[in-house]
Design a protein around this motif. Structure first.
Motif, PDB file in Angstrom:
ATOM      1  N   ARG A  15      -6.961  33.066  30.725  1.00 22.15           N
ATOM      2  CA  ARG A  15      -8.140  32.597  31.473  1.00 22.15           C
ATOM      3  C   ARG A  15      -7.783  32.300  32.921  1.00 22.15           C
ATOM      4  NH1 ARG A  15      -9.176  28.284  27.808  1.00 22.15           N
ATOM      5  NH2 ARG A  15      -9.235  26.957  29.640  1.00 22.15           N
ATOM      6  N   LEU A  43     -14.396  30.157  34.092  1.00 25.06           N
ATOM      7  CA  LEU A  43     -13.294  30.693  33.296  1.00 25.06           C
ATOM      8  C   LEU A  43     -12.133  29.714  33.233  1.00 25.06           C
ATOM      9  CD1 LEU A  43     -13.190  34.431  34.384  1.00 25.06           C
ATOM     10  CD2 LEU A  43     -13.706  33.547  32.123  1.00 25.06           C
ATOM     11  N   GLY A  46     -13.085  27.124  30.836  1.00 26.40           N
ATOM     12  CA  GLY A  46     -13.350  27.644  29.500  1.00 26.40           C
ATOM     13  C   GLY A  46     -14.780  27.424  29.058  1.00 26.40           C
ATOM     14  N   THR A  49     -16.850  31.498  27.979  1.00 21.90           N
ATOM     15  CA  THR A  49     -15.757  32.403  28.332  1.00 21.90           C
ATOM     16  C   THR A  49     -16.052  33.876  28.048  1.00 21.90           C
ATOM     17  OG1 THR A  49     -14.200  30.614  28.008  1.00 21.90           O
ATOM     18  CG2 THR A  49     -13.300  32.842  27.992  1.00 21.90           C
ATOM     19  N   PRO A  90     -12.039  31.724  24.221  1.00 18.69           N
ATOM     20  CA  PRO A  90     -11.430  30.779  25.147  1.00 18.69           C
ATOM     21  C   PRO A  90     -10.177  30.067  24.652  1.00 18.69           C
ATOM     22  CG  PRO A  90     -13.299  29.767  24.098  1.00 18.69           C
ATOM     23  CD  PRO A  90     -13.251  31.191  23.609  1.00 18.69           C
ATOM     24  N   SER A  94     -10.188  24.423  25.966  1.00 21.25           N
ATOM     25  CA  SER A  94     -11.350  24.822  26.758  1.00 21.25           C
ATOM     26  C   SER A  94     -12.528  23.904  26.450  1.00 21.25           C
ATOM     27  CB  SER A  94     -11.737  26.268  26.420  1.00 21.25           C
ATOM     28  OG  SER A  94     -12.186  26.353  25.076  1.00 21.25           O
TER      29      SER A  94
END
Length: 117
Positions: A15, A43, A46, A49, A90, A94
């Motif tokens: 990520r 991103l 998270g 995602t 994710p 996240s």
């Protein structure tokens, strides 16, 4: 869907790499840069995602075809990493995991009935 441990840390790094690729992208005006920063922030945290990673794929493809600002090998790497992130999700580290994490669904026991009633 939200792996922990080593796989979760790997997804966090994935990520971060996709978010940094968006932030370091030089082309576009102020509105484009603001949209890229918002997507990169989502991103990084998270949030949504798979959706934001798909948006990143579309932007990389659009940038290559229309704007011509990124060479083919770099676009390929960006498409592969963002596509992998969209498919993998994710990870445990996240906001998605906090908001939509594992839930235990307890169903009530079924009542026994006779056949034909």
């Amino acid at each position: 869907m939200f792996p922990e441990g080593g796989p979760g840390a790997g997804l966090l790094l994935l990520r971060l790499s996709v978010a940094l690729a968006l932030l370091l992208h030089p082309s576009g005006g102020p509105l484009t840069q603001a949209m890229l920063a918002l997507t990169a922030t989502g991103l990084f945290l998270g949030v949504l995602t798979p959706l934001l990673a798909a948006v990143c794929c579309l932007f990389s493809f659009y940038d290559f075809l229309v704007m011509g600002g990124t060479p083919l090998p770099e676009v390929g790497i960006q498409l592969l990493t963002a596509g992998a992130l969209a498919l993998l999700g994710p990870g445990a580290h996240s906001l998605d995991a906090r908001l939509f994490g594992r839930r235990v669904v307890t169903l009530p026991p079924r009542k026994k009935t006779r056949v034909g009633e």
